[in-house]
Scaffold this motif. Sequence first.
Motif, PDB file in Angstrom:
ATOM      1  N   UNK A 147     101.105  56.496  54.292  1.00  0.00           N
ATOM      2  CA  UNK A 147     100.285  57.597  53.792  1.00  0.00           C
ATOM      3  C   UNK A 147     100.191  57.561  52.267  1.00  0.00           C
ATOM      4  N   UNK A 148     101.306  57.287  51.625  1.00  0.00           N
ATOM      5  CA  UNK A 148     101.316  57.178  50.157  1.00  0.00           C
ATOM      6  C   UNK A 148     100.375  56.060  49.722  1.00  0.00           C
ATOM      7  N   UNK A 149     100.452  54.927  50.402  1.00  0.00           N
ATOM      8  CA  UNK A 149      99.625  53.770  50.058  1.00  0.00           C
ATOM      9  C   UNK A 149      98.141  54.090  50.236  1.00  0.00           C
ATOM     10  N   UNK A 150      97.807  54.777  51.325  1.00  0.00           N
ATOM     11  CA  UNK A 150      96.405  55.123  51.607  1.00  0.00           C
ATOM     12  C   UNK A 150      95.826  56.005  50.505  1.00  0.00           C
ATOM     13  N   UNK A 151      96.575  57.047  50.110  1.00  0.00           N
ATOM     14  CA  UNK A 151      96.088  57.967  49.073  1.00  0.00           C
ATOM     15  C   UNK A 151      96.014  57.271  47.714  1.00  0.00           C
ATOM     16  N   UNK A 152      97.007  56.442  47.407  1.00  0.00           N
ATOM     17  CA  UNK A 152      97.017  55.728  46.124  1.00  0.00           C
ATOM     18  C   UNK A 152      95.834  54.777  46.022  1.00  0.00           C
ATOM     19  N   UNK A 153      95.542  54.072  47.121  1.00  0.00           N
ATOM     20  CA  UNK A 153      94.398  53.151  47.121  1.00  0.00           C
ATOM     21  C   UNK A 153      93.082  53.913  46.984  1.00  0.00           C
ATOM     22  N   UNK A 154      93.013  55.072  47.627  1.00  0.00           N
ATOM     23  CA  UNK A 154      91.820  55.892  47.504  1.00  0.00           C
ATOM     24  C   UNK A 154      91.608  56.357  46.070  1.00  0.00           C
ATOM     25  N   UNK A 155      92.693  56.724  45.394  1.00  0.00           N
ATOM     26  CA  UNK A 155      92.623  57.158  43.999  1.00  0.00           C
ATOM     27  C   UNK A 155      92.154  56.012  43.100  1.00  0.00           C
ATOM     28  N   UNK A 156      92.744  54.817  43.288  1.00  0.00           N
ATOM     29  CA  UNK A 156      92.380  53.657  42.458  1.00  0.00           C
ATOM     30  C   UNK A 156      90.923  53.272  42.672  1.00  0.00           C
ATOM     31  N   UNK A 157      90.469  53.276  43.931  1.00  0.00           N
ATOM     32  CA  UNK A 157      89.079  52.939  44.253  1.00  0.00           C
ATOM     33  C   UNK A 157      88.119  53.919  43.588  1.00  0.00           C
ATOM     34  N   UNK A 158      88.452  55.197  43.643  1.00  0.00           N
ATOM     35  CA  UNK A 158      87.606  56.226  43.033  1.00  0.00           C
ATOM     36  C   UNK A 158      87.502  56.033  41.518  1.00  0.00           C
ATOM     37  N   UNK A 159      88.612  55.802  40.874  1.00  0.00           N
ATOM     38  CA  UNK A 159      88.603  55.621  39.410  1.00  0.00           C
ATOM     39  C   UNK A 159      87.791  54.396  39.031  1.00  0.00           C
ATOM     40  N   UNK A 160      88.030  53.278  39.744  1.00  0.00           N
ATOM     41  CA  UNK A 160      87.277  52.050  39.450  1.00  0.00           C
ATOM     42  C   UNK A 160      85.779  52.262  39.613  1.00  0.00           C
ATOM     43  N   UNK A 161      85.382  52.987  40.652  1.00  0.00           N
ATOM     44  CA  UNK A 161      83.968  53.215  40.939  1.00  0.00           C
ATOM     45  C   UNK A 161      83.327  54.136  39.888  1.00  0.00           C
ATOM     46  N   UNK A 162      83.968  55.276  39.632  1.00  0.00           N
ATOM     47  CA  UNK A 162      83.362  56.278  38.750  1.00  0.00           C
ATOM     48  C   UNK A 162      83.314  55.845  37.292  1.00  0.00           C
ATOM     49  N   UNK A 163      84.295  55.059  36.857  1.00  0.00           N
ATOM     50  CA  UNK A 163      84.331  54.643  35.455  1.00  0.00           C
ATOM     51  C   UNK A 163      83.222  53.635  35.134  1.00  0.00           C
ATOM     52  N   UNK A 164      82.568  53.119  36.188  1.00  0.00           N
ATOM     53  CA  UNK A 164      81.451  52.193  35.975  1.00  0.00           C
ATOM     54  C   UNK A 164      80.107  52.920  35.997  1.00  0.00           C
ATOM     55  N   UNK A 165      80.116  54.215  36.362  1.00  0.00           N
ATOM     56  CA  UNK A 165      78.880  54.982  36.481  1.00  0.00           C
ATOM     57  C   UNK A 165      78.445  55.534  35.125  1.00  0.00           C
ATOM     58  N   UNK A 166      77.145  55.779  35.000  1.00  0.00           N
ATOM     59  CA  UNK A 166      76.626  56.374  33.749  1.00  0.00           C
ATOM     60  C   UNK A 166      77.002  57.853  33.672  1.00  0.00           C
ATOM     61  N   UNK A 167      76.960  58.543  34.817  1.00  0.00           N
ATOM     62  CA  UNK A 167      77.342  59.959  34.858  1.00  0.00           C
ATOM     63  C   UNK A 167      78.734  60.074  35.489  1.00  0.00           C
TER      64      UNK A 167
END
Length: 614
Positions: A571-591
């Motif tokens: 469960x810890x791994x699942x949430x941590x991976x979700x957090x990392x994926x979100x940060x990587x995705x959003x930091x590449x967006x213009x908004x």
Amino acid sequence: MKWVTFMSFIFLFSSATSRNLQRAARDADHKSEIAHRYNDLKEETFKAVTMITFAQYLQRCSYESLSKLVKDVVDLAQKCVANEDAPDCSKPLPTIFLDEICQVEKLRDSYGAMADCCGKSDPERNDCFLSFKVPQPDFVQPYQRPAADVICKEYQDSRVSLLGHFIYAVARRNPFLYAPTILGLAADYEHGLQHCCKESDIGTCLDEKATAIKEKAKKISVKQQYACGVLKKFGERTFQAKKLSHLSQKYPKAPFSELVKLVQEIKGVYEECCSGDMIECMDDRVKIMAYVCSKQDVFSSKIKECCDKPIVERSQCIMEAEFDDKPEGLPSLVEKYVQDKEVCKSFEADHDVFLSQFVYEYSRRHPEFSTQLILRVAKGYETLLEKCCKTDNPAECYGKAQEELNKHIQETQDVVKTNCDLLNTHGEKDFLKAILVRYTKKMPQVSTDTLLEIGKKMTAVGTKCCQLPEDRRMPCSEGYLSMVIQDMCRRQETTPINDNVSHCCSDSYAYRRPCFTAMGVDTKYVPPAFDPEMFNFDEKLCTATPAEKELGQMKLLINLIKRKPQMTEEQIKTIAEGFTTMVDKCCKQSDVETCFGEEGANLIVQSRATLGIG
């Protein structure tokens, strides 16, 4: 018989008396304790230690104001040297110092409720003053080194004054550091000045020396406060057992009788140092080191260089000296303590002598073990004999001793290996995460910042100890972990955490670490409601430094576990991976903000679902 009392008989020769009785016996030899100590230490050292004592009690006072108190005590000492029957000369040293403090004008204005201590009788008065010492005083300004040319000239022209100010500065910043250590640091400082003032870049040289001295002071202070904590919490029996084990490892050629004598003397010095009685702490430490140095052939071949040093540098050097070589051809202990048919007769006739000798013999054969493990082995052996000696066939019963005692050894070796393998394979970052997961589950009531502090300390222990040779890993890791645990237990006394922590902190010194290792999830803990605010997602996640990002992840991890301590690694791994994926995705967006708003909301929903929180 409990372990805390197991050392009683062997110390009847010299330690059955309390500290007050020891002091009374000693004072009977000297009409005036202050005159005796002044004669022992000589004027310069006596003055320095007197300044240390006042600076540690009165941390807010200036050097100049404390110098007046120092003069009063020195004047009294000199008067008593001339005439031991003069007024006040028969007073105990702690009383002389505290009386002087209580006569300070406007004491309450500067120290508030501490002034109420003056209304108490000794020794309660001293205990009261000790409770007001501030370990890391924020009211003391950080040290500002004078210009290089200025400090070198000052050392040349006014050596005593410069070193006096150094001693004052160290003492008020480290109110629990023992006087012999502070004088040793002053010697380091003086050596640094002598060296650096000849260099081309004096300032850089002095700054490097100052940093090294500061780190040394911090390291020694932690160890000394730990020793005082063990003495206070578990009493002199446990303290002496621990010291006997350590000294037997360090001086394996020394006879049992010499080490018992040394342990008792050391215990007395620690009682003085821990109670802030720095004059006696200094004088008696010097005498112990002189005794050890006078018998180098008995104690150790590794302390000759230390014994050649000046008095103020000698004690720390001896304490840090490496273990002496084990005597060759030491016989196995199995024959005497397992195979001998008369073990119960020896055990029952001189219970504590027998067990103390066991600690001595076992320790001198095993420098690769921690003293805590050796005390666990001794306790295990004692428990086995108490059971077996009541049976019809004791020898058959205790014949399994080696197998039983090996369980303690195996547990400790496994813990060290598992943690060092984790650190060496996955690195500090993942090791810290693993520690945070373990300890947040054990004590979720502790604040996030405190858990991070504990986790970082434990990671530092791993980093320090796991790189050592195999035979030094266990004493290093369990030794330092015991200090981290004790600091945790000290906080538990004022801010209770939970029943499990309370039990581990109070039950047994030797079993503290295994108790914490085996501690499970706190089943009585009621988690706070799931709070979306703990997920603080914004564009700072994109601009943060790697260290800031890592800190944010660690805090998020702790807060998640606080919501569900039973959460699994998956469960810890699942949430941590979700957090990392979100940060990587959003930091590449213009908004970025809009992305975090949408993706963050999805992550919160997914996290709740993963944890089964409605």
